[in-house]
Design a protein around this motif. Structure first.
Motif, short mmCIF file in Angstrom:
data_model
loop_
_atom_site.label_atom_id
_atom_site.label_comp_id
_atom_site.label_asym_id
_atom_site.label_seq_id
_atom_site.Cartn_x
_atom_site.Cartn_y
_atom_site.Cartn_z
N VAL A 203 8.96 6.16 -6.26
CA VAL A 203 8.05 6.55 -6.19
C VAL A 203 7.13 7.42 -6.70
O VAL A 203 8.52 7.56 -8.15
N LYS A 204 6.03 6.98 -7.31
CA LYS A 204 5.15 7.63 -8.37
C LYS A 204 4.22 7.92 -7.77
O LYS A 204 3.32 7.90 -7.22
N ASP A 205 4.19 9.50 -8.46
CA ASP A 205 2.63 9.81 -8.22
C ASP A 205 2.62 10.35 -7.29
O ASP A 205 1.50 10.18 -6.07
N ASP A 206 3.74 10.23 -6.12
CA ASP A 206 3.69 10.70 -4.54
C ASP A 206 2.99 9.03 -3.81
O ASP A 206 2.49 9.02 -2.64
N GLN A 207 2.98 7.99 -4.55
CA GLN A 207 3.17 7.21 -3.87
C GLN A 207 4.69 6.17 -4.09
O GLN A 207 4.92 5.71 -5.02
N LEU A 208 3.94 5.04 -3.37
CA LEU A 208 5.16 3.68 -3.47
C LEU A 208 5.18 3.27 -5.01
O LEU A 208 3.81 2.76 -5.02
N THR A 209 6.27 2.34 -5.32
CA THR A 209 5.89 1.74 -6.56
C THR A 209 5.43 0.73 -6.34
O THR A 209 5.66 0.25 -4.61
N PRO A 210 4.84 -0.22 -7.41
CA PRO A 210 4.37 -2.30 -7.21
C PRO A 210 5.17 -2.02 -5.87
O PRO A 210 6.79 -2.59 -6.63
N GLY A 211 4.95 -3.02 -5.50
CA GLY A 211 5.76 -4.20 -4.46
C GLY A 211 6.42 -3.87 -3.73
O GLY A 211 6.59 -4.34 -2.11
N LEU A 212 6.57 -2.26 -3.26
CA LEU A 212 6.91 -2.03 -2.27
C LEU A 212 5.71 -1.78 -1.22
O LEU A 212 6.29 -2.50 0.51
N VAL A 213 4.69 -1.72 -1.12
CA VAL A 213 4.00 -2.19 0.24
C VAL A 213 3.91 -3.88 0.61
O VAL A 213 4.05 -4.22 1.87
N THR A 214 3.69 -4.35 -0.49
CA THR A 214 3.62 -6.05 0.08
C THR A 214 5.22 -5.92 0.73
O THR A 214 4.60 -7.01 1.37
N ALA A 215 5.91 -5.58 0.03
CA ALA A 215 7.09 -5.85 0.97
C ALA A 215 7.64 -5.48 2.56
O ALA A 215 7.67 -5.71 2.96
N SER A 216 6.30 -4.13 2.07
CA SER A 216 6.14 -3.42 3.73
C SER A 216 5.73 -4.44 4.56
O SER A 216 5.90 -4.72 5.78
N ALA A 217 4.38 -5.19 3.93
CA ALA A 217 3.23 -6.05 4.81
C ALA A 217 4.44 -7.27 4.98
O ALA A 217 4.40 -7.91 6.04
N PHE A 218 5.45 -7.68 4.31
CA PHE A 218 6.32 -8.80 4.36
C PHE A 218 7.11 -8.84 5.41
O PHE A 218 7.45 -9.91 6.84
N LEU A 219 7.68 -7.50 5.69
CA LEU A 219 8.51 -7.20 6.46
C LEU A 219 7.98 -7.38 8.22
O LEU A 219 8.14 -7.47 9.45
#
Length: 723
Positions: A203-219
């Motif tokens: 987490v950085k600045d109360d947001q997921l760090t780069p890649g975790l959002v894409t990983a969520s979409a992929f999942l």
């Protein structure tokens, strides 16, 4: 070891040492990145090298994975490979991009650029990783196996490419969708539970760090596809069932391993938790707590089992079509996966075509093992009221015995067995494991899929069916286990039999074949499901393994039956001679004259004891069986019973799975020249799938024996004709 080999060895070790030293000296963090990226690096290497591993290193076991039956399978494998590659790249990007923040190492600009917003680099790398698998499937399904025409392959590639683009587009688009936002919020909530210092890199600045959002979409997309596979491709007893290729399930397992283990290492490496060891510990604990095991079904039946003396009446009825003194035929069908199933059915149907129905009607016993039991199952399944299959059914018997069942095994491995192994044994589905899945698939090709052992008792007593013995092995003490509709006169030390262990129970005929053909790791070792917990009676519980562990040729059961139950009654049965037909799925091997120079050093030191056990098992069985057959002949020939032994082995020098002489691609032929071997020894597939070319090889092998006037088939015909 000669001087040149020593020099090359020392040179190789020196190069490896220098590479390691340079990695340590180069900033001191390269090895750390290699460690943190170990899962995606290993997974990516496996995906990229998968065709080489399967086709060239393990051709008999895994070579057929890349042979696809039609364009629709091709169109599904290609996006499957792309999805696996994309999952590996995404995980590698997450670890590489955020390792600096999480593990306090220097940033790597190349890795940080991998998952920038709107970056297409991950999709490009995914295509590169997927290309060898797609190409190998395209190549293996053409001239190498005769499975598909060039037109069908090209159509499959075109559809697969479109599906791959749609898949990547769906993941790219889903990063901004409402579902991913919901998943991201859940991840943030879960991560917030961790101590503040442990959130670094997540987490950085109360947001997921780069890649975790894409990983969520992929999942999210992968989970939907996973559930579709669970429901749509579940093995069913259905003639026109649709089955995913086994390669899709292999890719699925690799994707699950790389994605989940990659995420776990990224999170838990911070705590120095060994992920693989912890996973195995959780799995073992779940097996222990929930008493997880694999089962085969037996069910209560009101009918009593046959008595040992019932053989006499059954044989009288079976041989009643013969006038005067009679000839009894006893068949022993060896094991060896789908190769044995195909060869057993080919020999049995081929002998009926050549010698007539009266030869099949003379078969009193079929003692089968492993793959030979599957061929026997389909042979007996199509018997008619005349005591033999109709001639119109003979081709169908071979086709049923050689149908692809590896996809069903893959489904069981990726779904119920994966859940069980992952510590979630309380999740249930049908079929319940990969063994039940492959049995369900076999039933799809049976004329009477629900036939049980007790259903066969009356036809056997009426002479309409020979006595089958599906040979298996008891795991707990290694004893012989006979599974048959009839009851034998075995003593406890000689082995166990189903009707004596469970006299008030029945099982499907397909289950009996499955227990006999519990090929290591392809199907699981199982125990009986029915257990009486009352104080007065406890149902015996044993685990059952492949019959080949005890006797891979089926000889022991046949000889014991002849010695103890049939030939002592020879006068009453009016038996004049016995023809023992040994169906052997592989070419006869000559004793080695010298050992291979490759099996030295590390290999022999590490695996020498295991190799000795395996080799001794085969040679010991062969020698024992030869001795007991010779003793049988000597004993009963002295009592005016002629016993003839015919070994119908798969002939040598039959081309099987090899690189074709011409691939049709001249630019590639020049690189495969060194791999061609026109005189390569026969290498059968040790799995449950055959290519069209391999099925043709089995047919051609029978024709070679059929036309050879000096073969065992010709000798059998000469003896049979002297009635």
């Amino acid at each position: 070891m000669d001087i040149d080999r020593k020099k090359s060895t020392y040179l190789t070790l020196g190069i490896l040492f220098m590479i390691l030293l340079s990695l340590i000296r180069w900033g001191g963090e390269t090895l750390q990145y290699l460690f943190y990226l170990r899962v995606p690096l290993i997974s990516g290497a496996l995906l990229f090298m998968l065709p080489i591993i399967c086709i060239y290193l393990l051709p008999s076991m895994l070579g057929n994975l890349f042979v696809l039956k039609n364009k629709w399978r091709m169109s599904l494998v290609i996006p499957g490979a792309v999805a696996t590659g994309l999952g590996i790249v995404i995980i590698g990007g997450i670890i590489g991009t955020n390792a600096a923040a999480r593990f306090n190492v220097s940033p790597c600009p190349l890795l940080e650029a991998l998952l920038q917003d709107d970056a297409l680099t991950p999709y490009l790398f995914a295509l590169i990783l997927a290309f060898p698998t797609a190409w190998a499937a395209y190549w293996s399904s053409g001239p190498a196996s005769k499975e598909m025409s060039n037109t069908d392959r090209k159509i499959g590639v075109a559809i697969g490419s479109i599906l791959s683009l749609l898949l990547m587009g769906a993941i790219y688009w889903a990063r901004t969708g409402e579902t991913v936002s919901w998943v991201s919020d859940m991840l943030l909530m879960i991560i917030s539970i961790l101590p503040s210092e442990a959130r670094a890199g997540l987490v950085k600045d109360d947001q997921l760090t780069p890649g975790l959002v894409t990983a969520s979409a992929f999942l999210a997309v992968s989970t939907i596809l996973y559930l579709i596979g669970l429901l749509l491709y579940r093995p069913k007893i259905k003639k026109d069932r649709w089955q995913l290729p086994a390669l899709s399930y292999v890719l699925g397992l690799l994707l699950i391993f790389s994605f989940l283990f990659g995420l776990l290492t990224f999170v838990l490496d911070y705590y120095r938790v060994p992920v693989l060891l912890s996973f195995l510990a959780v799995s073992a604990l779940a097996y222990k707590l929930w008493k997880v095991d694999h089962y085969y079904d037996i069910r209560p039946t009101p009918t009593e089992p046959p008595k040992p003396d019932d053989f006499i009446g059954a044989l009288k009825e079976r041989l009643a079509h013969q006038q005067g003194r009679r000839t009894l035929v006893v068949v022993c069908a060896s094991g060896g996966g789908i190769q044995a199933a195909g060869w057993t059915s080919m020999v049995l149907t081929g002998l009926q075509k050549r010698l007539g129905k009266d030869f099949t009607q003379a078969i009193g016993l079929i003692s089968s093992v492993s793959g030979g039991s599957v061929g026997t199952l389909h042979f007996l399944d199509r018997f008619g009221n005349e005591g033999a299959p109709e001639d119109s059914e003979l081709n169908a018997i071979f086709n049923a015995s050689t149908e692809d069942s590896l996809g069903a095994t893959g489904w069981g491995l990726v779904y119920p067995d994966l859940w069980r192994f992952s510590g979630l044994p309380f999740l249930h589905t049908q079929p319940r494991d990969r063994g039940a899945a492959i049995e369900t698939d076999w039933k799809s090709f049976m004329k009477s899929p629900n036939a049980t052992l007790r259903d066969w008792v009356d036809p056997i007593k009426q002479g309409k069916l020979p006595v089958p013995v599906f040979n298996a092995t008891i795991v707990e003490d290694g004893r012989h286990y006979l599974i048959s509709p009839m009851t034998f006169a075995t003593e406890p030390l000689e082995g166990l039999e189903f009707n004596r262990l469970y006299p008030q129970h029945d099982m499907d005929a397909s289950t009996a074949a499955l227990l006999s053909a519990t090929f290591p790791y392809v199907t699981p070792i199982t125990r009986n499901s029915e257990e009486d917990d009352s104080q007065s009676k406890v149902t015996p519980v044993f685990h059952v393994a492949d019959g080949g562990f005890f006797d891979n040729f089926g000889i022991v059961s046949a000889v014991d039956w002849l010695n103890e139950q049939v030939l002592p009654k020879r006068v009453e049965l009016e038996i004049e001679r016995v023809l023992l037909v040994e169906i052997r799925a592989f070419p006869d091997e000559e004793p080695l004259q010298t050992a291979s120079r490759k099996n030295v050093g590390f290999l022999m030191s590490l695996f020498g004891p295991l190799l000795t056990v395996l080799a001794a098992r085969n040679s010991t069985q062969a020698q024992r069986n030869e001795d007991i057959v010779n003793d049988l002949k000597t004993k009963w020939t002295a009592k005016d019973i002629d016993i003839f032994d015919f070994k119908i082995s798969f002939p040598k020098n039959i081309p099987f799975f090899e690189i074709p002489t011409q691939t049709g691609y001249e630019n590639i032929d020049q690189y495969t020249t060194a791999l061609k071997d026109e005189k390569k020894a026969y290498t059968p597939p040790l799995s449950w799938t055959l290519t069209k070319k391999q099925k043709d090889a089995i047919r051609n092998a029978w024709e070679i024996l059929n036309q050879d006037q000096s073969s065992s088939v010709a000798e059998l015909e000469k003896v049979w004709s002297r009635k």
